[in-house]
Motif scaffolding. Structure first.
Motif, PDB file in Angstrom:
ATOM      1  N   PRO A 188       0.752  -1.307  -0.034  1.00 30.59           N
ATOM      2  CA  PRO A 188      -0.001   0.007  -0.143  1.00 30.59           C
ATOM      3  C   PRO A 188       0.723   1.349   0.152  1.00 30.59           C
ATOM      4  CG  PRO A 188      -0.804  -1.692   1.649  1.00 30.59           C
ATOM      5  CD  PRO A 188       0.421  -2.144   0.970  1.00 30.59           C
ATOM      6  N   PRO A 189       0.580   2.321  -0.840  1.00 28.16           N
ATOM      7  CA  PRO A 189       1.273   3.439  -0.856  1.00 28.16           C
ATOM      8  C   PRO A 189       1.444   4.075   0.593  1.00 28.16           C
ATOM      9  CG  PRO A 189      -0.638   3.843  -1.861  1.00 28.16           C
ATOM     10  CD  PRO A 189      -0.630   2.569  -1.595  1.00 28.16           C
ATOM     11  N   ALA A 190       2.397   5.080   0.743  1.00 27.89           N
ATOM     12  CA  ALA A 190       2.283   5.715   2.036  1.00 27.89           C
ATOM     13  C   ALA A 190       1.578   6.714   2.149  1.00 27.89           C
ATOM     14  CB  ALA A 190       3.837   6.265   2.032  1.00 27.89           C
ATOM     15  N   ALA A 191       1.152   7.228   3.404  1.00 30.64           N
ATOM     16  CA  ALA A 191       0.468   8.063   3.735  1.00 30.64           C
ATOM     17  C   ALA A 191       0.910   9.568   2.909  1.00 30.64           C
ATOM     18  CB  ALA A 191       0.382   8.629   4.986  1.00 30.64           C
ATOM     19  N   GLN A 192       0.046  10.295   2.288  1.00 33.79           N
ATOM     20  CA  GLN A 192       0.327  11.695   1.555  1.00 33.79           C
ATOM     21  C   GLN A 192      -0.291  12.677   1.905  1.00 33.79           C
ATOM     22  OE1 GLN A 192      -0.533  10.652  -2.634  1.00 33.79           O
ATOM     23  NE2 GLN A 192       0.856   8.849  -2.420  1.00 33.79           N
ATOM     24  N   GLU A 193       0.265  13.993   1.901  1.00 31.68           N
ATOM     25  CA  GLU A 193      -0.184  15.139   2.357  1.00 31.68           C
ATOM     26  C   GLU A 193      -0.178  16.272   1.317  1.00 31.68           C
ATOM     27  OE1 GLU A 193       3.394  17.554   4.220  1.00 31.68           O
ATOM     28  OE2 GLU A 193       3.741  15.393   4.898  1.00 31.68           O
ATOM     29  N   GLN A 194      -0.921  17.276   1.418  1.00 33.12           N
ATOM     30  CA  GLN A 194      -1.030  18.522   0.641  1.00 33.12           C
ATOM     31  C   GLN A 194      -1.562  19.530   1.465  1.00 33.12           C
ATOM     32  OE1 GLN A 194      -0.264  18.560  -2.788  1.00 33.12           O
ATOM     33  NE2 GLN A 194      -0.637  20.722  -2.704  1.00 33.12           N
ATOM     34  N   MET A 195      -0.906  20.612   1.041  1.00 36.51           N
ATOM     35  CA  MET A 195      -1.378  21.970   1.845  1.00 36.51           C
ATOM     36  C   MET A 195      -2.259  22.616   0.855  1.00 36.51           C
ATOM     37  SD  MET A 195      -1.104  23.449   4.669  1.00 36.51           S
ATOM     38  CE  MET A 195      -1.633  25.165   5.206  1.00 36.51           C
ATOM     39  N   MET A 196      -3.520  22.975   0.989  1.00 33.76           N
ATOM     40  CA  MET A 196      -4.536  23.453   0.383  1.00 33.76           C
ATOM     41  C   MET A 196      -4.662  24.755   0.587  1.00 33.76           C
ATOM     42  SD  MET A 196      -7.175  19.959   0.383  1.00 33.76           S
ATOM     43  CE  MET A 196      -8.177  20.782  -1.027  1.00 33.76           C
ATOM     44  N   ASP A 376       4.214   7.815  -8.104  1.00 35.39           N
ATOM     45  CA  ASP A 376       5.258   7.664  -7.177  1.00 35.39           C
ATOM     46  C   ASP A 376       4.888   7.009  -5.802  1.00 35.39           C
ATOM     47  OD1 ASP A 376       6.970   9.278  -8.653  1.00 35.39           O
ATOM     48  OD2 ASP A 376       6.347  11.354  -7.588  1.00 35.39           O
ATOM     49  N   SER A 377       3.546   6.282  -5.873  1.00 39.40           N
ATOM     50  CA  SER A 377       2.916   5.615  -4.930  1.00 39.40           C
ATOM     51  C   SER A 377       3.682   4.529  -4.285  1.00 39.40           C
ATOM     52  CB  SER A 377       1.583   5.020  -5.219  1.00 39.40           C
ATOM     53  OG  SER A 377       1.719   4.267  -6.250  1.00 39.40           O
ATOM     54  N   ALA A 378       4.769   3.891  -5.263  1.00 37.68           N
ATOM     55  CA  ALA A 378       5.736   2.831  -4.840  1.00 37.68           C
ATOM     56  C   ALA A 378       7.004   3.344  -4.032  1.00 37.68           C
ATOM     57  CB  ALA A 378       5.879   1.971  -5.893  1.00 37.68           C
ATOM     58  N   ALA A 379       6.944   4.697  -3.773  1.00 31.47           N
ATOM     59  CA  ALA A 379       8.316   5.268  -3.224  1.00 31.47           C
ATOM     60  C   ALA A 379       8.429   4.608  -1.575  1.00 31.47           C
ATOM     61  CB  ALA A 379       8.242   6.736  -3.316  1.00 31.47           C
ATOM     62  N   PRO A 380       9.427   4.555  -1.320  1.00 28.03           N
ATOM     63  CA  PRO A 380       9.759   4.389   0.342  1.00 28.03           C
ATOM     64  C   PRO A 380       8.756   5.161   1.104  1.00 28.03           C
ATOM     65  CG  PRO A 380      11.868   4.255  -0.813  1.00 28.03           C
ATOM     66  CD  PRO A 380      10.862   4.959  -1.809  1.00 28.03           C
ATOM     67  N   ALA A 381       8.237   4.602   2.251  1.00 31.65           N
ATOM     68  CA  ALA A 381       7.428   5.084   3.024  1.00 31.65           C
ATOM     69  C   ALA A 381       8.007   6.553   3.892  1.00 31.65           C
ATOM     70  CB  ALA A 381       6.716   4.296   4.217  1.00 31.65           C
ATOM     71  N   GLU A 382       9.182   6.365   3.671  1.00 31.92           N
ATOM     72  CA  GLU A 382      10.024   7.361   4.849  1.00 31.92           C
ATOM     73  C   GLU A 382      10.129   8.665   3.931  1.00 31.92           C
ATOM     74  OE1 GLU A 382      13.251   4.599   3.031  1.00 31.92           O
ATOM     75  OE2 GLU A 382      11.246   4.473   4.108  1.00 31.92           O
ATOM     76  N   GLU A 383       9.987   8.510   2.529  1.00 33.55           N
ATOM     77  CA  GLU A 383      10.260   9.784   1.830  1.00 33.55           C
ATOM     78  C   GLU A 383       8.798  10.656   1.850  1.00 33.55           C
ATOM     79  OE1 GLU A 383      11.380   8.772  -2.052  1.00 33.55           O
ATOM     80  OE2 GLU A 383      13.274   7.651  -1.468  1.00 33.55           O
ATOM     81  N   PRO A 384       9.051  11.844   1.956  1.00 35.51           N
ATOM     82  CA  PRO A 384       7.925  12.711   2.179  1.00 35.51           C
ATOM     83  C   PRO A 384       7.004  12.652   0.770  1.00 35.51           C
ATOM     84  CG  PRO A 384       9.323  13.928   3.102  1.00 35.51           C
ATOM     85  CD  PRO A 384      10.093  12.739   2.368  1.00 35.51           C
ATOM     86  N   GLN A 385       5.736  12.491   0.814  1.00 36.67           N
ATOM     87  CA  GLN A 385       5.009  12.315  -0.557  1.00 36.67           C
ATOM     88  C   GLN A 385       3.873  13.599  -0.583  1.00 36.67           C
ATOM     89  OE1 GLN A 385       3.966   8.754  -2.055  1.00 36.67           O
ATOM     90  NE2 GLN A 385       5.423   7.375  -0.913  1.00 36.67           N
ATOM     91  N   LYS A 386       4.034  14.230  -1.650  1.00 32.98           N
ATOM     92  CA  LYS A 386       2.712  14.980  -1.860  1.00 32.98           C
ATOM     93  C   LYS A 386       1.718  14.681  -2.920  1.00 32.98           C
ATOM     94  CE  LYS A 386       5.134  18.378   0.328  1.00 32.98           C
ATOM     95  NZ  LYS A 386       4.503  18.727   1.862  1.00 32.98           N
ATOM     96  N   ALA A 387       0.792  14.985  -2.538  1.00 30.65           N
ATOM     97  CA  ALA A 387      -0.477  14.610  -3.465  1.00 30.65           C
ATOM     98  C   ALA A 387      -1.520  15.804  -3.576  1.00 30.65           C
ATOM     99  CB  ALA A 387      -1.268  13.474  -2.808  1.00 30.65           C
ATOM    100  N   ALA A 388      -1.875  15.887  -4.914  1.00 33.02           N
ATOM    101  CA  ALA A 388      -2.895  16.822  -5.059  1.00 33.02           C
ATOM    102  C   ALA A 388      -4.180  15.962  -4.795  1.00 33.02           C
ATOM    103  CB  ALA A 388      -2.956  17.167  -6.543  1.00 33.02           C
TER     104      ALA A 388
END
Length: 411
Positions: A188-196, A376-388
Motif C-alpha cells: 500500500p502506498p505511504a500516507a500522503q499530504e497536501q497543503m491546500m 510515485d505511490s511505490a516510493a519508500p514510506a519514509e520519503e515525504p510524498q505530496k499529493a494533489a
C-alpha cells in the motif's frame, strides 16, 4: 423445486438436527436452565428429516450435503465466519505458503458473493479494471457463492506473476465479464499530504498497517509547520490494516473518551480509551469516508464522530469489524469463527452496520476517489510524498465547506 434446492434443504435439516442434538446434550448437561428454545425444534427437524429420507426422489450424497449445510450455517452468522472441509482446509494451509503476491484488493462477502471493498491504485486488480463494489462471481472456476470467504481470500494469493481467472459482475454492465488478473507483490502506498488553499491541510492513507499512525502524525506536524489551520483526513478506500493501528490513529486527535471496545459472547470486553499524551493536534477536523472505508479506518471514523471531535463527510462505510478464531475439528476440517466485534463508543457494532456520516455526500464515481498522479505511490514510506487531492471531488469540497463554516461561526 430444483434438485439443488432440495439437497440444500436436506443438508440444512440433517446438520441442524445433528448439531442441535450433539451440542444440546453437552450444554443441557452443564446448564439445564439455559434453554433458548433450540431444543424444542429438534422434534420438528427430526420429523422433516424422516419425511425427506422416506419420500425424497433419490438417495442423496450425505457427505456432500452435510458439507453444504456446514458452509451455510457458518456464513449465516456473518461474512467473516467460514467452514472449511478437510480437503478445503488442507488446500487453504498449502496456499498460505505458496506465495506472497496478491491482486491488490480487499474482498469481503455481501449477499453471498465475494465483493470488492476497495482496490490499491496501480495494483493488479486496478490494472485489470476491477473497482469498488464489483462482484467476483467466480475465482479460478469456483463460484464464490459456494465457497467460504476464507477460501476466496486464499485463492487471491499466489506466486508473483501467476494468473487469476475471474468472472466479474459490475453494476454498470449487464453481462458478467471474464477478467484475468496477474498477481503481484503489492505494498500500500505511504500516507500522503497536501497543503491546500485557506490553510486546509489534507492527509490521505489507503491502509492502516503497522506504523501508519506515526506516519500520519508526521504528515500532520509537517502541515502545521506550513501553516495549516484545519485538517481533512481522507480515509476513503482505506480498508486494510490492523485494528490496533486504527486505535492509534484515532488517538492522534483525542485526549479523552472511548475510541472503541471489543466484545463477544465469551470474549472479555476490552475497552480502548484515548491516552491524552498521544494526542498531537487540536486542529479542526473533517474525516472523509465512503463505501470502501472498512475495518480499522471505521474505528477511526466512528471515534471521531461519536466523541464530537470532528465531522464525518461522505458515504456510509462498508461495515467490517470483528476478530476470528480458527478452530480445528478432529475430522480435519476447520471453523473460522467470529468471536468478538468492535463497537463504536456509543455501542453500535461496526460489523455489517458500518458508520454513517453526519454530513452525507454521495459520490457517483466513488471508486475513482483515489489520489491522482500516483506514479510515485511505490516510493519508500519514509520519503515525504505530496499529493494533489482528487479533482471534481464533491465530498472533499463539502468537507472544506464544513470546516470553514465552523471557523466562521467561532470568529
Amino acid at each position: 423445486m430444483s434438485k439443488k434446492l432440495q439437497i440444500a434443504i436436506l443438508a440444512t435439516s440433517i446438520f441442524v438436527v445433528g448439531f442441535s442434538v450433539i451440542g444440546g446434550l453437552g450444554v443441557h448437561a452443564s446448564s439445564a436452565g439455559n434453554n433458548d428454545g433450540a431444543y424444542s425444534h429438534i422434534q420438528v427437524y427430526s420429523e422433516v428429516l424422516s419425511h425427506v429420507r422416506q419420500d425424497y426422489v433419490e438417495e442423496p450424497n450425505m457427505p456432500l450435503v452435510t458439507d453444504g449445510a456446514l458452509h451455510g450455517l457458518l456464513e449465516s452468522l456473518d461474512a467473516n465466519s467460514s467452514y472449511l472441509s478437510a480437503a478445503e482446509y488442507k488446500a487453504f494451509k498449502q496456499r498460505k505458503t505458496q506465495g506472497k503476491a496478491n491482486i491488490g484488493a480487499t474482498v469481503s462477502k455481501r449477499f453471498g458473493y465475494a465483493t470488492v471493498v476497495s482496490v490499491v491504485p496501480g495494483g493488479p486488480a486496478d490494472k485489470a479494471g476491477i473497482g469498488n463494489g464489483d462482484i467476483l462471481e467466480t475465482v479460478d472456476g469456483k463460484n464464490t457463492h459456494d465457497i467460504s470467504l476464507a477460501e476466496v481470500r486464499s485463492r487471491l494469493v499466489g506466486e508473483q506473476g501467476s494468473r487469476l481467472e475471474c468472472t466479474v459482475i459490475r453494476a454498470r454492465r449487464v453481462e458478467p465479464q471474464k477478467v484475468t488478473i496477474v498477481r503481484e507483490v503489492v505494498t500500500p502506498p505511504a500516507a500522503q499530504e497536501q497543503m491546500m488553499p485557506d490553510g486546509v491541510g489534507y492527509v490521505k492513507t489507503l491502509a492502516l498497517n503497522k506504523g501508519r499512525a506515526q506516519e500520519i502524525a508526521a504528515r500532520i506536524k509537517s502541515l502545521e509547520k506550513e501553516g495549516a489551520k484545519r485538517l481533512v483526513l481522507d480515509l476513503r478506500n482505506c480498508s486494510e490494516g490492523d485494528e490496533e493501528e486504527g486505535v492509534a490513529v484515532a488517538n492522534l486527535f483525542l485526549n479523552h473518551g472511548t475510541i472503541t471496545y471489543l466484545q463477544g459472547q465469551t470474549y472479555p470486553k476490552a475497552t480502548f480509551n484515548a491516552d491524552p499524551q498521544k494526542k498531537i493536534t487540536d486542529l479542526p477536523l473533517a474525516v472523509l469516508v465512503n463505501r470502501g472505508t472498512a475495518g480499522p479506518a471505521e474505528i477511526v471514523a466512528a471515534s471521531i464522530l461519536e466523541n464530537s471531535r470532528g465531522d464525518l463527510v461522505g458515504d456510509k462505510t462498508f461495515g467490517d469489524g470483528s476478530i476470528q478464531k480458527l478452530i480445528e475439528v478432529p475430522d480435519g476440517s476447520a471453523l473460522i469463527l467470529s468471536v468478538a466485534k468492535y463497537y463504536t463508543p456509543n455501542g453500535k457494532a461496526i460489523q455489517e452496520n458500518g458508520v454513517t456520516p453526519n454530513v452525507q455526500v454521495a459520490m457517483a464515481a466513488d471508486d475513482q476517489a483515489v489520489l491522482p498522479d500516483d506514479d510515485d505511490s511505490a516510493a519508500p514510506a519514509e520519503e515525504p510524498q505530496k499529493a494533489a487531492p482528487p479533482k471534481e471531488d464533491d465530498q472533499l469540497r463539502r468537507a472544506i465547506e464544513v470546516l470553514k463554516s465552523k471557523a466562521a461561526k467561532k470568529s
